[in-house]
Design a protein around this motif. Structure first.
Motif, PDB file in Angstrom:
ATOM      1  N   THR A 104       0.837  -1.211   0.000  1.00  0.00           N
ATOM      2  CA  THR A 104       0.000   0.000   0.000  1.00  0.00           C
ATOM      3  C   THR A 104       0.868   1.256   0.000  1.00  0.00           C
ATOM      4  O   THR A 104       0.475   2.299  -0.534  1.00  0.00           O
ATOM      5  N   ASN A 105       2.054   1.147   0.586  1.00  0.00           N
ATOM      6  CA  ASN A 105       2.967   2.293   0.657  1.00  0.00           C
ATOM      7  C   ASN A 105       3.803   2.469  -0.610  1.00  0.00           C
ATOM      8  O   ASN A 105       4.645   3.366  -0.675  1.00  0.00           O
ATOM      9  N   GLU A 106       3.572   1.582  -1.600  1.00  0.00           N
ATOM     10  CA  GLU A 106       4.291   1.687  -2.876  1.00  0.00           C
ATOM     11  C   GLU A 106       3.340   2.296  -3.904  1.00  0.00           C
ATOM     12  O   GLU A 106       2.444   1.610  -4.407  1.00  0.00           O
TER      13      GLU A 106
END
Length: 216
Positions: free
Chosen positions: A27-29
């Motif tokens: 999700t943080n990519e």
């Protein structure tokens, strides 16, 4: 890697906690989107067959799954969907398993014990066009190749293989004798000879050898 690239990923694993953990990492990519999470290989293949025009860049899969496991899934992906890269993330590190997957053109393999940093490194390496196998997996593969070479040098007779297989199945000496219509003394001789021939120390060593060489 060009900034304009955006990657679509599928995750196949029947352990919800692992899927949730991987989802939170990815999700943080910003350039990676998870298009599907599935609990088995059949779900993945069905999705790809229905959505043939959708570009999927990477499949991240476990090995042990119901209905269709990761090995079968990887093989199916490589034969039917050429553009999809595959990364196995599993607790299994058996040399024979790794060898089979590499023969079936898997693009990467690492342990579920790997840290977040290495997981992302594997994903990025594969998305950018290279294969990634963690150091532990490379060592297991080398060991498997070495063991296979040793096995070629060790020739077991049909009877020795039968005795070894029954030992691995936890048959007692008497039970093996009854199964093969031989005397208990003969089975004891086979056992001693196998320990010497395979250079192991005990029954546990014989059992391990049988399992590793698909004789169990």
């Amino acid at each position: 890697m060009k900034e304009s690239n955006h990657y679509q990923v599928i995750i196949a694993d029947d352990h919800a906690m692992f899927v949730d953990g991987l989802r939170s990492i990815l999700t943080n990519e910003p350039d990676i989107t998870i298009k599907l999470t599935a609990s088995n290989g059949e779900e993945v293949l069905k999705y790809l067959q229905i959505n043939k025009d959708e570009k999927i860049d990477l499949l991240i899969t476990d090995l042990n799954m119901p209905k269709m496991d990761g090995m079968a899934l990887n093989k199916a992906i490589k034969s039917q969907f050429y553009g999809v890269k595959t990364l196995v993330v599993s607790m299994m590190e058996k040399p024979n398993t790794i060898k089979t997957l590499t023969e079936d053109n898997v693009n990467g393999y690492l342990s579920k014990n790997s840290e977040k940093k290495e997981l992302l490194k594997a994903i990025r390496t594969i998305l950018e066009g290279e294969n990634y196998f963690s150091p532990a997996i490379q060592q297991a593969l080398i060991k498997g190749m070495t063991d296979a070479k040793k096995m070629q040098e060790i020739k077991l007779t049909k009877r020795e293989k039968e005795v070894l297989s029954l030992i691995a199945k936890e048959y007692t000496t008497q039970e093996i004798a009854d199964e093969l219509f031989l005397s208990k003394h003969t089975i004891e001789s086979y056992r001693k000879n196998l320990i010497a021939k395979l250079q192991v120390r005990n029954l546990a060593g014989l059992t391990r050898y049988a399992i590793e060489n698909n004789l169990a």
